[in-house]
Design a protein around this motif. Sequence first.
Motif, mmCIF file in Angstrom:
data_model
loop_
_atom_site.group_PDB
_atom_site.id
_atom_site.type_symbol
_atom_site.label_atom_id
_atom_site.label_comp_id
_atom_site.label_asym_id
_atom_site.label_seq_id
_atom_site.Cartn_x
_atom_site.Cartn_y
_atom_site.Cartn_z
ATOM 1 N N ARG A 47 0.826 -1.229 0.000
ATOM 2 C CA ARG A 47 0.000 0.000 0.000
ATOM 3 C C ARG A 47 0.849 1.263 0.000
ATOM 4 N NH1 ARG A 47 -3.450 -2.705 4.229
ATOM 5 N NH2 ARG A 47 -2.034 -1.695 5.683
ATOM 6 N N GLU A 64 3.343 3.900 -4.473
ATOM 7 C CA GLU A 64 2.445 4.707 -5.308
ATOM 8 C C GLU A 64 2.207 4.000 -6.645
ATOM 9 O OE1 GLU A 64 0.935 7.365 -4.375
ATOM 10 O OE2 GLU A 64 2.025 7.876 -2.544
ATOM 11 N N ARG A 65 0.985 4.121 -7.153
ATOM 12 C CA ARG A 65 0.640 3.453 -8.428
ATOM 13 C C ARG A 65 1.425 4.034 -9.589
ATOM 14 N NH1 ARG A 65 -2.344 -1.333 -8.416
ATOM 15 N NH2 ARG A 65 -3.674 -1.324 -6.580
ATOM 16 N N ARG A 66 1.606 5.359 -9.571
ATOM 17 C CA ARG A 66 2.350 6.002 -10.669
ATOM 18 C C ARG A 66 3.689 6.477 -10.146
ATOM 19 N NH1 ARG A 66 -2.656 8.772 -11.896
ATOM 20 N NH2 ARG A 66 -3.702 7.756 -13.639
ATOM 21 N N ASN A 67 4.746 6.001 -10.750
ATOM 22 C CA ASN A 67 6.079 6.375 -10.303
ATOM 23 C C ASN A 67 6.963 6.776 -11.467
ATOM 24 O OD1 ASN A 67 6.852 6.358 -7.502
ATOM 25 N ND2 ASN A 67 6.120 4.250 -7.433
ATOM 26 N N SER A 96 8.455 1.456 -7.678
ATOM 27 C CA SER A 96 7.267 0.624 -7.914
ATOM 28 C C SER A 96 7.476 -0.787 -7.376
ATOM 29 C CB SER A 96 6.967 0.524 -9.414
ATOM 30 O OG SER A 96 6.730 1.808 -9.931
ATOM 31 N N ASP A 100 8.138 5.031 -0.405
ATOM 32 C CA ASP A 100 7.843 6.091 -1.388
ATOM 33 C C ASP A 100 8.776 7.283 -1.147
ATOM 34 O OD1 ASP A 100 6.908 7.268 0.892
ATOM 35 O OD2 ASP A 100 4.854 7.574 0.203
ATOM 36 N N HIS A 153 2.749 -4.147 -6.697
ATOM 37 C CA HIS A 153 1.312 -4.370 -6.895
ATOM 38 C C HIS A 153 1.065 -5.640 -7.705
ATOM 39 C CE1 HIS A 153 -0.004 -0.702 -4.980
ATOM 40 N NE2 HIS A 153 0.923 -0.038 -5.633
ATOM 41 N N LYS A 172 -0.747 10.270 5.160
ATOM 42 C CA LYS A 172 -0.562 8.917 4.610
ATOM 43 C C LYS A 172 -0.026 7.965 5.675
ATOM 44 C CE LYS A 172 1.648 6.280 0.904
ATOM 45 N NZ LYS A 172 2.451 6.311 -0.328
ATOM 46 N N GLU A 230 -1.833 4.490 7.085
ATOM 47 C CA GLU A 230 -1.178 3.167 7.058
ATOM 48 C C GLU A 230 -1.064 2.595 8.468
ATOM 49 O OE1 GLU A 230 -0.721 1.372 4.458
ATOM 50 O OE2 GLU A 230 -1.425 3.035 3.244
#
Length: 372
Positions: free
Chosen positions: A19, A22-25, A31, A48, A72, A204, A208
């Motif tokens: 989690r 980040e989805r976009r790196n 990633s 991150d 992911h 964030k 978490e």
Amino acid sequence: MRITLERSNLLKSLNHVHRVVERRNTIPILSNVLLRASGNDLALKATDLDLEITEELPAMVETAGATTVPAHLLYEIVRKLPDGSEVLLAVNPDGSTMSVQSGRSKFSLQCLPEADFPDLTAGSFTHSFKIKASDLKMLIDRTQFAISTEETRYYLNGIFFHTIETGGQLKLRAVATDGHRLARADIEAPSGSEGMPGIIIPRKTVGELQKLMDDAEAVVTVEVSDAKIRFTLGGIVMTSKLIDGTFPDYQRVIPTGNDKEMRVDCQSFTRAVDRVSTISSERGRAVKLALSDGQLLLTVNNPDSGSATEEVAVGYESDPMEIGFNAKYLLDITAQLSGEDAIFLLADAGSPTLVRDTAGDDALYVLMPMRV
């Protein structure tokens, strides 16, 4: 690296660490999740660059080693494997790919070298203390909803933790505000927290941390410095940068002279606000509270769709008054109250209102009124 481990253990740990990613790196290595096998353990690490989580879990290690693979993607693969299965992770000799095998399923994932994986060096911590997970969770649950999402006032994008002497006792206090409402919660200060610097834990990190504390009986070790904080919970270690800013003097906005008291059944009030606010427009979710002796009239007017009113019996003996609030903010606050009744301390239509819980004085809320 070649290891075998239980799918359920691997999934639980991946669920904790993936989690953070980040989805976009723009930096490919961020990633990935770092897998490091040695002895009888597999250590997973994700970051991150502001927040880092590591977790160790038992594994049958045939060949020790380390690599990084897309976080992911690995999580989704393991999630879709059958319950109760065993997973074999094996890195090929040149280190460019890792195979994930379970039963008749086999996947091959691209690897990036372990040496490229960034390390969030913690430095030395000035204060360390232990706190029950249930206490830390209470401080976060009671205040998290009031964290600001406005990036320009970045110092409000987290929860302010500090120790304070109140009523002859030292308390560990959590405060969050977005300028429209303020939430404050206290517990007895744990041993070792005396004199710690006031710190702002980012949104964030707070989110978490909340998800990690599902075992309320556990004890969390907290280590603090001026710039970083580290939480250790069982085999999980979470290190985070702190928000570098000064939290405003929140004591100034807590009203002291509010002399009009309204006591209302929390559930009845919440349901009534929820019902009448159905008609309000999303943008200006204003609900008007008209108070008279023993009676509260809730009104919502929306020029586009109509109006709604509902009466609620309350304990109120002061002069009649009208005041407006954002319905969502009211509901956010009442959702935190654990006592049967909510106590509203009011001054006038333009001044902040104080909300207290009858279950105890360890939490306090301030709400700014709206024009209605």
